[in-house]
Design an enzyme around this catalytic site. Structure first.
Site, PDB file in Angstrom:
ATOM      1  N   GLY A  71     -56.420-115.667 -69.854  1.00 25.66           N
ATOM      2  CA  GLY A  71     -55.912-114.913 -68.713  1.00 25.66           C
ATOM      3  C   GLY A  71     -55.566-113.467 -69.002  1.00 25.66           C
ATOM      4  O   GLY A  71     -55.560-112.627 -68.103  1.00 25.66           O
ATOM      5  N   ASP A  76     -44.303-117.946 -66.471  1.00 31.26           N
ATOM      6  CA  ASP A  76     -43.870-118.803 -65.359  1.00 31.26           C
ATOM      7  C   ASP A  76     -42.745-119.704 -65.876  1.00 31.26           C
ATOM      8  O   ASP A  76     -41.583-119.298 -65.895  1.00 31.26           O
ATOM      9  CB  ASP A  76     -45.080-119.592 -64.837  1.00 31.26           C
ATOM     10  CG  ASP A  76     -44.768-120.392 -63.575  1.00 31.26           C
ATOM     11  OD1 ASP A  76     -43.728-120.135 -62.945  1.00 31.26           O
ATOM     12  OD2 ASP A  76     -45.560-121.275 -63.207  1.00 31.26           O
ATOM     13  N   LYS A  90     -42.919-114.509 -63.054  1.00 33.51           N
ATOM     14  CA  LYS A  90     -42.458-115.180 -61.843  1.00 33.51           C
ATOM     15  C   LYS A  90     -40.970-115.435 -62.035  1.00 33.51           C
ATOM     16  O   LYS A  90     -40.577-116.271 -62.848  1.00 33.51           O
ATOM     17  CB  LYS A  90     -43.210-116.495 -61.648  1.00 33.51           C
ATOM     18  CG  LYS A  90     -44.649-116.271 -61.219  1.00 33.51           C
ATOM     19  CD  LYS A  90     -45.295-117.582 -60.836  1.00 33.51           C
ATOM     20  CE  LYS A  90     -46.725-117.339 -60.384  1.00 33.51           C
ATOM     21  NZ  LYS A  90     -47.433-118.602 -60.128  1.00 33.51           N
TER      22      LYS A  90
HETATM   23  P1  5GP Z   1     -45.999-121.174 -68.152  1.00 36.10           P
HETATM   24  O1  5GP Z   1     -46.446-121.850 -69.423  1.00 36.10           O
HETATM   25  O2  5GP Z   1     -45.092-119.979 -68.380  1.00 36.10           O
HETATM   26  O3  5GP Z   1     -45.486-122.115 -67.130  1.00 36.10           O
HETATM   27  O4  5GP Z   1     -47.286-120.647 -67.446  1.00 36.10           O
HETATM   28  C1  5GP Z   1     -47.914-119.542 -67.865  1.00 36.10           C
HETATM   29  C2  5GP Z   1     -49.407-119.717 -67.718  1.00 36.10           C
HETATM   30  O5  5GP Z   1     -49.742-120.491 -66.550  1.00 36.10           O
HETATM   31  C3  5GP Z   1     -49.986-118.359 -67.525  1.00 36.10           C
HETATM   32  O6  5GP Z   1     -50.325-117.783 -68.754  1.00 36.10           O
HETATM   33  C4  5GP Z   1     -51.180-118.664 -66.642  1.00 36.10           C
HETATM   34  O7  5GP Z   1     -52.267-118.992 -67.464  1.00 36.10           O
HETATM   35  C5  5GP Z   1     -50.777-119.882 -65.847  1.00 36.10           C
HETATM   36  N1  5GP Z   1     -50.250-119.475 -64.526  1.00 36.10           N
HETATM   37  C6  5GP Z   1     -48.967-119.507 -64.093  1.00 36.10           C
HETATM   38  N2  5GP Z   1     -48.875-119.041 -62.841  1.00 36.10           N
HETATM   39  C7  5GP Z   1     -50.120-118.686 -62.473  1.00 36.10           C
HETATM   40  C8  5GP Z   1     -50.685-118.107 -61.278  1.00 36.10           C
HETATM   41  O8  5GP Z   1     -50.024-117.802 -60.279  1.00 36.10           O
HETATM   42  N3  5GP Z   1     -52.029-117.882 -61.301  1.00 36.10           N
HETATM   43  C9  5GP Z   1     -52.812-118.192 -62.354  1.00 36.10           C
HETATM   44  N4  5GP Z   1     -54.119-117.927 -62.240  1.00 36.10           N
HETATM   45  N5  5GP Z   1     -52.328-118.722 -63.499  1.00 36.10           N
HETATM   46  C10 5GP Z   1     -50.998-118.969 -63.543  1.00 36.10           C
HETATM   47 MG    MG Z   2     -52.230-117.990 -69.648  1.00 37.11          MG
END
Ligand code: 5GP
Ligand code: MG
Length: 180
Positions: A45, A104, A132
């Site tokens: 990403g 996130d 977020k």
């Molecule tokens: P976490 O591990 O912090 O919950 O999520 C982070 C990862 O989830 C990010 O690096 C991304 O790859 C994915 N992610 C979280 N929210 C989004 C979003 O709104 N859109 C997309 N495309 N990926 C997200």
């Molecule tokens: Mg990611």
């Protein structure tokens, strides 16, 4: 592709401008330590963000690659993460900056951080394009944040849904009926 995007959340011009500011913040923070900085992107990403950000950094730096996988469906977040491929570069006693697309729940960055800390870097900082704020954890606090956003699912500028839309130049909100 365009018709799958409900609305543009952050247009390319604002991304461009914010990245220049981030690059200045990063240069200022590292100061003399910036020479030889090792940037570790969280793939895939962060690829577009990484490409733009590093070209705004006016010092010598290296990229260290590692592969993290998440057990998850296309649009769900959170869940377990796993290291698939070890770092391609030795970071011991080096200053390290992790670059990710979105913070996130923090699960991804928590895994990355603990893996990297085992290698005893001189310092470890985190830069995310998006945060977020709804779920942002208090143990993973990024040192550099591009934009704080609401809890909506975004695509574009490297961010995907089912591996699509990474090439969309703006950050947009996907039409909900496409993933619900
Ligand atoms: P976490 O591990 O912090 O919950 O999520 C982070 C990862 O989830 C990010 O690096 C991304 O790859 C994915 N992610 C979280 N929210 C989004 C979003 O709104 N859109 C997309 N495309 N990926 C997200
Ligand atoms: Mg990611």
């Amino acid at each position: 592709m365009e018709r799958d995007i409900a609305r543009i959340l952050i247009p390319r011009s604002r991304i461009r401008q914010r990245i220049s500011e981030l690059a200045r913040e990063i240069s200022r923070t590292y100061g003399e330590d910036s020479q030889g900085l090792i940037i570790v992107p969280v793939l895939a990403g962060s690829i577009i963000f990484l490409a733009d950000l590093i070209r705004d950094l006016p010092f010598k730096m290296k990229i260290g690659l590692m592969t993290i996988s998440r057990y998850r469906g296309a649009a769900t977040t959170g869940g377990e993460t796993q290291l698939l491929q070890d770092l391609t570069i030795d970071i011991t006693n080096r200053h390290v900056l992790v670059v990710d697309d979105i913070l996130d729940t923090g699960n991804t960055l928590r895994t990355v951080k603990s893996q990297l800390l085992q290698r005893k870097p001189a310092s470890l900082r985190i830069c995310v394009l998006l945060r977020k704020t709804a779920k942002a954890p208090n143990d993973i606090i990024p040192d550099f944040v591009g934009f704080d956003i609401d809890d909506v699912f975004v695509v574009g500028y490297g961010l995907d849904y089912d591996d699509n839309y990474r090439n969309w130049p703006d950050i947009g909100v996907l039409r909900p009926e496409l993933y619900e």
